[in-house]
Design a protein around this motif. Structure first.
Motif, PDB file in Angstrom:
ATOM      1  N   MET A 193     -26.798   1.085  13.150  1.00 13.15           N
ATOM      2  CA  MET A 193     -26.021   0.245  12.245  1.00 13.15           C
ATOM      3  C   MET A 193     -25.419  -0.897  13.060  1.00 13.15           C
ATOM      4  N   LYS A 194     -25.682  -2.132  12.630  1.00 18.46           N
ATOM      5  CA  LYS A 194     -25.112  -3.313  13.273  1.00 18.46           C
ATOM      6  C   LYS A 194     -24.157  -3.983  12.284  1.00 18.46           C
ATOM      7  N   VAL A 195     -22.860  -3.753  12.463  1.00 18.91           N
ATOM      8  CA  VAL A 195     -21.850  -4.278  11.550  1.00 18.91           C
ATOM      9  C   VAL A 195     -21.317  -5.602  12.083  1.00 18.91           C
ATOM     10  N   THR A 196     -21.273  -6.598  11.207  1.00 24.28           N
ATOM     11  CA  THR A 196     -20.643  -7.867  11.529  1.00 24.28           C
ATOM     12  C   THR A 196     -19.499  -8.096  10.557  1.00 24.28           C
ATOM     13  N   ILE A 197     -18.463  -8.760  11.050  1.00 31.18           N
ATOM     14  CA  ILE A 197     -17.289  -9.083  10.242  1.00 31.18           C
ATOM     15  C   ILE A 197     -17.172 -10.601  10.212  1.00 31.18           C
ATOM     16  N   ASP A 198     -16.994 -11.167   9.022  1.00 35.41           N
ATOM     17  CA  ASP A 198     -16.752 -12.610   8.947  1.00 35.41           C
ATOM     18  C   ASP A 198     -15.798 -12.931   7.815  1.00 35.41           C
ATOM     19  N   ASN A 199     -15.417 -14.189   7.746  1.00 32.67           N
ATOM     20  CA  ASN A 199     -14.392 -14.605   6.791  1.00 32.67           C
ATOM     21  C   ASN A 199     -14.933 -15.390   5.616  1.00 32.67           C
ATOM     22  N   HIS A 200     -16.156 -15.138   5.264  1.00 31.62           N
ATOM     23  CA  HIS A 200     -16.727 -15.752   4.069  1.00 31.62           C
ATOM     24  C   HIS A 200     -16.534 -14.805   2.899  1.00 31.62           C
ATOM     25  N   PRO A 201     -16.275 -15.338   1.717  1.00 26.27           N
ATOM     26  CA  PRO A 201     -16.150 -14.439   0.564  1.00 26.27           C
ATOM     27  C   PRO A 201     -17.494 -13.812   0.222  1.00 26.27           C
ATOM     28  N   PRO A 202     -17.474 -12.650  -0.406  1.00 26.29           N
ATOM     29  CA  PRO A 202     -18.722 -12.094  -0.903  1.00 26.29           C
ATOM     30  C   PRO A 202     -19.240 -12.973  -2.043  1.00 26.29           C
ATOM     31  N   THR A 203     -20.512 -12.844  -2.359  1.00 27.93           N
ATOM     32  CA  THR A 203     -21.014 -13.521  -3.553  1.00 27.93           C
ATOM     33  C   THR A 203     -20.407 -12.845  -4.778  1.00 27.93           C
ATOM     34  N   LEU A 204     -20.482 -13.512  -5.906  1.00 28.75           N
ATOM     35  CA  LEU A 204     -19.966 -12.912  -7.143  1.00 28.75           C
ATOM     36  C   LEU A 204     -20.638 -11.575  -7.416  1.00 28.75           C
ATOM     37  N   GLU A 205     -21.954 -11.546  -7.258  1.00 26.32           N
ATOM     38  CA  GLU A 205     -22.699 -10.316  -7.536  1.00 26.32           C
ATOM     39  C   GLU A 205     -22.284  -9.198  -6.578  1.00 26.32           C
ATOM     40  N   GLU A 206     -22.112  -9.533  -5.290  1.00 24.71           N
ATOM     41  CA  GLU A 206     -21.689  -8.526  -4.315  1.00 24.71           C
ATOM     42  C   GLU A 206     -20.305  -7.992  -4.658  1.00 24.71           C
ATOM     43  N   PHE A 207     -19.394  -8.889  -5.006  1.00 22.46           N
ATOM     44  CA  PHE A 207     -18.024  -8.525  -5.347  1.00 22.46           C
ATOM     45  C   PHE A 207     -18.004  -7.562  -6.537  1.00 22.46           C
ATOM     46  N   ILE A 208     -18.714  -7.930  -7.584  1.00 21.17           N
ATOM     47  CA  ILE A 208     -18.769  -7.110  -8.796  1.00 21.17           C
ATOM     48  C   ILE A 208     -19.400  -5.752  -8.506  1.00 21.17           C
ATOM     49  N   THR A 209     -20.491  -5.758  -7.759  1.00 21.55           N
ATOM     50  CA  THR A 209     -21.217  -4.516  -7.455  1.00 21.55           C
ATOM     51  C   THR A 209     -20.386  -3.570  -6.606  1.00 21.55           C
ATOM     52  N   LEU A 210     -19.751  -4.088  -5.543  1.00 27.26           N
ATOM     53  CA  LEU A 210     -18.969  -3.206  -4.675  1.00 27.26           C
ATOM     54  C   LEU A 210     -17.765  -2.639  -5.414  1.00 27.26           C
ATOM     55  N   ARG A 211     -17.092  -3.446  -6.208  1.00 25.32           N
ATOM     56  CA  ARG A 211     -15.965  -2.935  -6.987  1.00 25.32           C
ATOM     57  C   ARG A 211     -16.411  -1.787  -7.898  1.00 25.32           C
ATOM     58  N   ALA A 212     -17.573  -1.931  -8.510  1.00 21.98           N
ATOM     59  CA  ALA A 212     -18.081  -0.866  -9.392  1.00 21.98           C
ATOM     60  C   ALA A 212     -18.435   0.386  -8.581  1.00 21.98           C
ATOM     61  N   LYS A 213     -19.051   0.199  -7.422  1.00 26.32           N
ATOM     62  CA  LYS A 213     -19.466   1.346  -6.605  1.00 26.32           C
ATOM     63  C   LYS A 213     -18.297   2.183  -6.117  1.00 26.32           C
TER      64      LYS A 213
END
Length: 136
Positions: free
Chosen positions: A1-21
């Motif tokens: 697993m290669k995890v990166t951290i950055d300060n860009h917002p998620p896309t709308l689809e990513e935001f909606i999907t992760l909140r649901a998950k």
């Protein structure tokens, strides 16, 4: 697993999907767009190009800061991703929150110990009251 951290917002689809998950329900597209557009700080965790965690800060940017939507993809929970996100949030807050500022959050039930590691304390009712919120 290669995890990166950055300060860009998620896309709308990513935001909606992760909140649901993570069990926060369905978020209408326009509501998600407004929420992301009106946040003044974002941090995301990715495994390669896949969003696996996110958090954002809302507030007035001076006296009141509120940590919102710290979420980690269920299959990546308990692997230190939340800690990476919190460290980035805390680093940012250390540069913008002056003496007298308040940083708040609502912890998911059972996650209070996680936030206490970063100095957050539960409100016991004395002297400030327990705090309240209203869900619409």
């Amino acid at each position: 697993m290669k995890v990166t951290i950055d300060n860009h917002p998620p896309t709308l689809e990513e935001f909606i999907t992760l909140r649901a998950k993570v069990g926060w329900g369905d978020t209408p597209l326009q509501l998600a767009k407004s929420a992301l557009d009106n946040s003044f700080y974002h941090v995301v965790a990715r495994n390669d190009d896949t969003l696996i965690g996110m958090a954002r800060i809302v507030g007035d940017g001076a006296m009141f800061f509120y940590i919102q939507d710290l979420a980690v993809e269920p299959e990546y929970q308990n692997k230190g991703i939340g800690n990476l996100l919190m460290k980035r949030l805390e680093s940012y807050l250390s540069t913008v929150a002056s003496t007298g500022a308040t940083i708040g959050l609502l912890s998911a039930k059972g996650q209070e110990d996680f936030y206490s590691r970063y100095g957050y304390v539960g409100r016991t009712g004395s002297p400030l009251g327990l705090g309240m919120c209203k869900f619409v």
